[in-house]
Design an enzyme around this catalytic site. Sequence first.
Site, mmCIF file in Angstrom:
data_model
loop_
_atom_site.group_PDB
_atom_site.id
_atom_site.type_symbol
_atom_site.label_atom_id
_atom_site.label_comp_id
_atom_site.label_asym_id
_atom_site.label_seq_id
_atom_site.Cartn_x
_atom_site.Cartn_y
_atom_site.Cartn_z
ATOM 1 N N LYS A 154 0.832 -1.137 -0.063
ATOM 2 C CA LYS A 154 0.085 -0.050 -0.004
ATOM 3 C C LYS A 154 0.895 1.066 -0.011
ATOM 4 O O LYS A 154 1.872 1.452 0.641
ATOM 5 C CB LYS A 154 -0.798 -0.122 1.326
ATOM 6 N N SER A 204 -9.205 1.264 3.609
ATOM 7 C CA SER A 204 -8.328 1.981 2.687
ATOM 8 C C SER A 204 -7.186 1.234 1.987
ATOM 9 O O SER A 204 -6.341 1.610 1.084
ATOM 10 C CB SER A 204 -7.279 3.064 3.489
ATOM 11 N N SER A 247 -9.545 -1.378 7.179
ATOM 12 C CA SER A 247 -8.842 -1.338 5.990
ATOM 13 C C SER A 247 -8.275 -2.632 5.327
ATOM 14 O O SER A 247 -7.816 -2.660 4.286
ATOM 15 C CB SER A 247 -8.043 -0.094 6.050
#
Length: 469
Positions: free
Chosen positions: A80, A155, A179
């Site tokens: 990420k 996320s 997330s």
Amino acid sequence: MNAAVIYADATELAALIRTRQISPVEVMKAHLDRIEAVDPKVNAIVTLAGGAMEAAAKAEAAVLAGEPLGPLHGVPFTAKDSIDTAGVATQRGSPIFKGRMPGTDATSVARLKGAGAILLAKTNLPEFSYWIESDNLLSGRTNNPWNLERTPGGSSGGESAAIAAGMSPLGLGTDLAISLRGPAAQTGITSLKAKHGRVPMTGIWPRAPRRFWHVGPMARSVRDLALAYSILAGPDGMDAFATSTVLYDAGVGPSLDRPLRVGWLVEPGFGPIDPKVAAIVQAAAEALMSAGCAVEPVRIPALEQDLALDVFNRLHVMEMQPAFAEATAGRRDDELYMMAKTMLALPDTSMKDYVDAEQAAERLRDGFADYFQRYDALLTPVQPIPAQKHGVSAFVIHGQTVDATYLQGSTVPLNVTGLPGLTIRFGTSGDGMPIGVQLVSSWQAESTLLHLASLLEAASPVRDLHPNL
């Protein structure tokens, strides 16, 4: 498309590489080709890591030379774009950080590299990692590979989409409230949020509020989660929450001399849940019972007394806003997207409300401690609905209208309490979207989650394992 390579899990790829049945160069090229073929539709990849093919060639030479190999030798992984990667841009989903180039790897990245894995790419996220959709001004919106009109979540939505679409076999995501687990459920993969502090957050932003943030693995198999977790966990001397020098795990597995005790819960405590999602949770409970577990429906009074989502909102805003204010100081309004503006505009939590929320968080921890005196694990929904369409801000679920933040209702209790949680797919919606379930254990028992997840993996009724892109 070489489906045998791009949909192999990391454990299989590592074994094939180690036994010289495939080369790291072939594996890397297959994933780069897959990114070129499908990412224009999905938009999960933010930045390709320079030198990935060269690193694969070095990994191949090491195999041929008979050198000692790490457990993930030659296997690509993604991370990420809030997780620092040395020499590879980490831009945090914001024009404010465009071109930002870290000098060192986050601890989690360094540990995967130390196990022989090769960084392939960085993946998309919401601005500052703060939303349930992965969309921002810098790199745009990520689409769900199962249906491009739906979100892969946030996320860590870029990470989940990349793995589901065969662009990566293994990845790193972060989790503040949903997330890791929400995106995994929305795209049909699996993820692990270990106990808070198990995996150091060093080299990851934002850190506020630190007691709620987690970093963990995302993958397509339970054995990959177990392997990655064994590599990632442990103190690094920099994150004060990761302090245990011994990875104490009081979990229970197949050698236990009694059945594992599992409670399952849909309502109440999380609010309304879509009937199809509730049915998938019950089906998973029945599968665990068939596998020899002692399973029964439960209620946890603490979840009914204090809504964890409300507790979280009252606590985290006061702690988060100073970090956002510092990052955005002096910046133009057009450099800020929806969530930064929204978060900065939220009213301060009064000191009384903050203290009340702290006490509610303690009650939630106590309530779970009481529950785990009688049960080894808890089975719940991950989200109240399957992956939603892009941009939807309110939902009617089981006759009740709720706003989009409510999608975190089943996951955020684990961030408030620091409990470990694992997401695994166990069903499909009427329109073909994955539906996952969440397994929860006590604070020191990740092995229980991994064992139960392996039982569900073996019993899964899911047949459409990969999206048709």
